[in-house]
Design a protein around this motif. Structure first.
Motif, PDB file in Angstrom:
ATOM      1  N   UNK A  21      43.327  36.623  31.206  1.00 37.48           N
ATOM      2  CA  UNK A  21      42.660  37.852  30.829  1.00 37.48           C
ATOM      3  C   UNK A  21      42.474  38.822  31.984  1.00 37.48           C
ATOM      4  N   UNK A  22      42.891  38.473  33.182  1.00 34.77           N
ATOM      5  CA  UNK A  22      42.776  39.389  34.308  1.00 34.77           C
ATOM      6  C   UNK A  22      43.892  40.418  34.242  1.00 34.77           C
ATOM      7  N   UNK A  23      43.561  41.638  34.593  1.00 35.73           N
ATOM      8  CA  UNK A  23      44.543  42.706  34.566  1.00 35.73           C
ATOM      9  C   UNK A  23      45.028  42.963  35.982  1.00 35.73           C
ATOM     10  N   UNK A  24      46.331  42.810  36.235  1.00 33.74           N
ATOM     11  CA  UNK A  24      46.841  43.032  37.590  1.00 33.74           C
ATOM     12  C   UNK A  24      46.643  44.461  38.062  1.00 33.74           C
ATOM     13  N   UNK A  25      46.467  45.404  37.131  1.00 34.43           N
ATOM     14  CA  UNK A  25      46.246  46.787  37.519  1.00 34.43           C
ATOM     15  C   UNK A  25      44.931  46.973  38.260  1.00 34.43           C
ATOM     16  N   UNK A  26      43.992  46.045  38.076  1.00 31.59           N
ATOM     17  CA  UNK A  26      42.675  46.164  38.684  1.00 31.59           C
ATOM     18  C   UNK A  26      42.577  45.442  40.018  1.00 31.59           C
ATOM     19  N   UNK A  27      43.688  44.945  40.510  1.00 33.74           N
ATOM     20  CA  UNK A  27      43.659  44.120  41.724  1.00 33.74           C
ATOM     21  C   UNK A  27      43.070  44.869  42.918  1.00 33.74           C
ATOM     22  N   UNK A  28      43.350  46.152  43.046  1.00 34.57           N
ATOM     23  CA  UNK A  28      42.867  46.894  44.201  1.00 34.57           C
ATOM     24  C   UNK A  28      41.582  47.653  43.976  1.00 34.57           C
ATOM     25  N   UNK A  29      40.929  47.443  42.835  1.00 37.63           N
ATOM     26  CA  UNK A  29      39.706  48.166  42.507  1.00 37.63           C
ATOM     27  C   UNK A  29      38.493  47.416  43.041  1.00 37.63           C
ATOM     28  N   UNK A  30      37.552  48.160  43.632  1.00 42.55           N
ATOM     29  CA  UNK A  30      36.335  47.540  44.149  1.00 42.55           C
ATOM     30  C   UNK A  30      35.606  46.783  43.045  1.00 42.55           C
ATOM     31  N   UNK A  31      34.937  45.704  43.434  1.00 40.68           N
ATOM     32  CA  UNK A  31      34.261  44.847  42.462  1.00 40.68           C
ATOM     33  C   UNK A  31      33.244  45.621  41.628  1.00 40.68           C
ATOM     34  N   UNK A  32      32.529  46.565  42.261  1.00 36.57           N
ATOM     35  CA  UNK A  32      31.484  47.295  41.547  1.00 36.57           C
ATOM     36  C   UNK A  32      32.050  48.282  40.523  1.00 36.57           C
TER      37      UNK A  32
ATOM     38  N   UNK B  84      33.890  49.186  34.823  1.00 33.97           N
ATOM     39  CA  UNK B  84      34.121  50.541  34.338  1.00 33.97           C
ATOM     40  C   UNK B  84      35.609  50.803  34.178  1.00 33.97           C
ATOM     41  N   UNK B  85      36.406  50.399  35.176  1.00 31.94           N
ATOM     42  CA  UNK B  85      37.848  50.602  35.104  1.00 31.94           C
ATOM     43  C   UNK B  85      38.449  49.833  33.935  1.00 31.94           C
ATOM     44  N   UNK B  86      37.948  48.632  33.692  1.00 33.87           N
ATOM     45  CA  UNK B  86      38.461  47.830  32.583  1.00 33.87           C
ATOM     46  C   UNK B  86      38.203  48.530  31.234  1.00 33.87           C
TER      47      UNK B  86
ATOM     48  N   UNK C 153      44.044  57.057  39.745  1.00 32.27           N
ATOM     49  CA  UNK C 153      45.372  56.701  40.270  1.00 32.27           C
ATOM     50  C   UNK C 153      46.092  55.668  39.411  1.00 32.27           C
ATOM     51  N   UNK C 154      45.343  54.746  38.807  1.00 31.61           N
ATOM     52  CA  UNK C 154      45.955  53.730  37.938  1.00 31.61           C
ATOM     53  C   UNK C 154      46.512  54.393  36.686  1.00 31.61           C
ATOM     54  N   UNK C 155      45.717  55.254  36.065  1.00 27.88           N
ATOM     55  CA  UNK C 155      46.159  55.913  34.841  1.00 27.88           C
ATOM     56  C   UNK C 155      47.352  56.828  35.090  1.00 27.88           C
ATOM     57  N   UNK C 156      47.404  57.443  36.264  1.00 27.92           N
ATOM     58  CA  UNK C 156      48.493  58.376  36.554  1.00 27.92           C
ATOM     59  C   UNK C 156      49.840  57.673  36.669  1.00 27.92           C
ATOM     60  N   UNK C 157      49.835  56.369  36.876  1.00 25.84           N
ATOM     61  CA  UNK C 157      51.082  55.605  37.012  1.00 25.84           C
ATOM     62  C   UNK C 157      51.443  54.819  35.758  1.00 25.84           C
TER      63      UNK C 157
END
Length: 375
Positions: free
Chosen positions: A83-94, A98-100, A131-135
């Protein structure tokens, strides 16, 4: 001998039937207990596949495969396996949660072929997700905050010092997000879609004007925001608050709560107010006051460069960092020794923000830094 054998067989058959009946009753009772423990909702869910199949409502294989393909390609909100999304790998934990949620919103916008809007997000959350959405393939996104002050050359992929601070992320299929004829308030023709989308996708945000006799009352941004939240509206449904000196304020809000605010907000800081809806084009946003300066430092440490920009001693600036009042690129600065670079934005609570410009090296090996401060 034959008679006794027959009696034995008959007794065995009778015993087997009795046990079978008791076992069936026991299984029935056990099933009833399990049904009670599951509750009505789980019973309904467990029976849903058969009902859906009978009604012909189950999704086709091609639709399921299409959705699965999107998720595996990184378009969907969920990644593979755990269930982990590789797109979130570089996103800060806090900012992960929200990003998910925004990625799930993007997923739903594709399946429903519609433009959807997130809650109002802080600049840190915007910087993490845009930046994630733009790609992402087939998805376009815009920051909808209600206004964009200047330099509107393209739809931003992150917050800038020239736009609304708190924005909703509007996501949808590319062909819908770039449709012709959109405008800031959703009417008329736009000569440049990017200009309209930079200020906010039509329908993403709304605005109200809060008016009252404030000429002799000292009211702050916090007073107006507190009054709005006092009606029961949550912070993630409210955007920027624009102060109108002596007259009141303009508040950007989620459109579905505009009517509620019109009838619920009656006073700010013990001053009676009236609330009227206004078009986004009527927002009175003053351009930021800009101050440019240059400093020469031995290093590019945060405490060295930024203290010069805000005209504070290094020890005072270090105290502000320790209190959590300093952010670099909208993320809280944890250490005073963080190295800055050209393009970084440093924000200090209550004192504005500054942007790091060109950095050159002097003949003596020191760093000459161009700074732009927004006050």
């Amino acid at each position: 001998m034959a008679l006794s054998s027959g009696l034995a067989a008959f007794s065995s058959l009778l015993l087997t039937r009795q046990l079978s009946r008791r076992g069936g009753a026991w299984q029935t009772a056990l099933g009833s207990v399990k049904a009670v423990r599951r509750g009505p909702r789980q019973q309904h869910l467990s029976s849903a596949p058969s009902l859906a199949g009978a009604a012909g409502a189950s999704p086709s294989r091609s639709a399921v495969r299409a959705r699965a393909g999107k998720r595996e390609a990184g378009i969907g909100a969920r990644g593979k396996g755990d269930g982990r999304n590789p797109l979130l790998a570089g996103v800060d934990a806090e900012e992960q949660e929200t990003a998910r949620r925004v990625l799930e919103l993007a997923d739903r916008s594709l399946t429903s072929f519609s433009v959807l809007h997130s809650s109002f997000l802080s600049p840190a959350s915007q910087a993490a997700i845009m930046p994630i959405l733009s790609n992402m393939a087939d998805v376009s996104a815009a920051l909808s905050g209600g206004y964009f002050q200047a330099g509107r050359h393209r739809v931003p992929v992150g917050p800038t010092e020239l736009m609304a601070e708190r924005c909703r992320v509007s996501v949808g299929p590319t062909e819908l997000m770039t449709a012709e004829g959109v405008n800031l308030d959703g009417s008329g023709d736009a000569t440049d879609d990017a200009l309209a989308l930079a200020a906010g996708y039509p329908g993403a945000v709304a605005a109200v004007r809060v008016s009252g006799p404030f000429k002799h009352s000292q009211v702050s941004h916090g007073d107006f925001l507190g009054a709005v939240l006092g009606t029961g509206i949550t912070r993630d449904k409210v955007g920027d608050v624009i102060l109108l000196e002596g007259e009141g304020a303009q508040v950007i809000i989620s459109p579905d709560l505009q009517d509620f605010l019109l009838s619920s907000l009656t006073a700010v800081h013990r001053v009676a107010v009236s609330v009227q809806p206004i078009p986004l084009s009527d927002l009175k946003v003053s351009p930021p006051r800009i101050e440019t300066l240059r400093t020469v430092e031995a290093s590019l440490r945060l405490d060295a460069v930024a203290s010069a920009a805000f005209r504070l001693s290094r020890s005072k600036f270090t105290d502000l960092i320790a209190k959590g009042d300093v952010r670099v690129n909208w993320r809280e600065a944890a250490k005073s020794g963080v190295a800055l670079k050209s393009g970084d934005v440093v924000s200090v609570r209550g004192k504005g923000r500054c942007k790091i410009g060109e950095v050159t090296t002097t003949k003596k090996g020191r760093y000459a830094v161009e700074l732009t401060r927004y006050v």
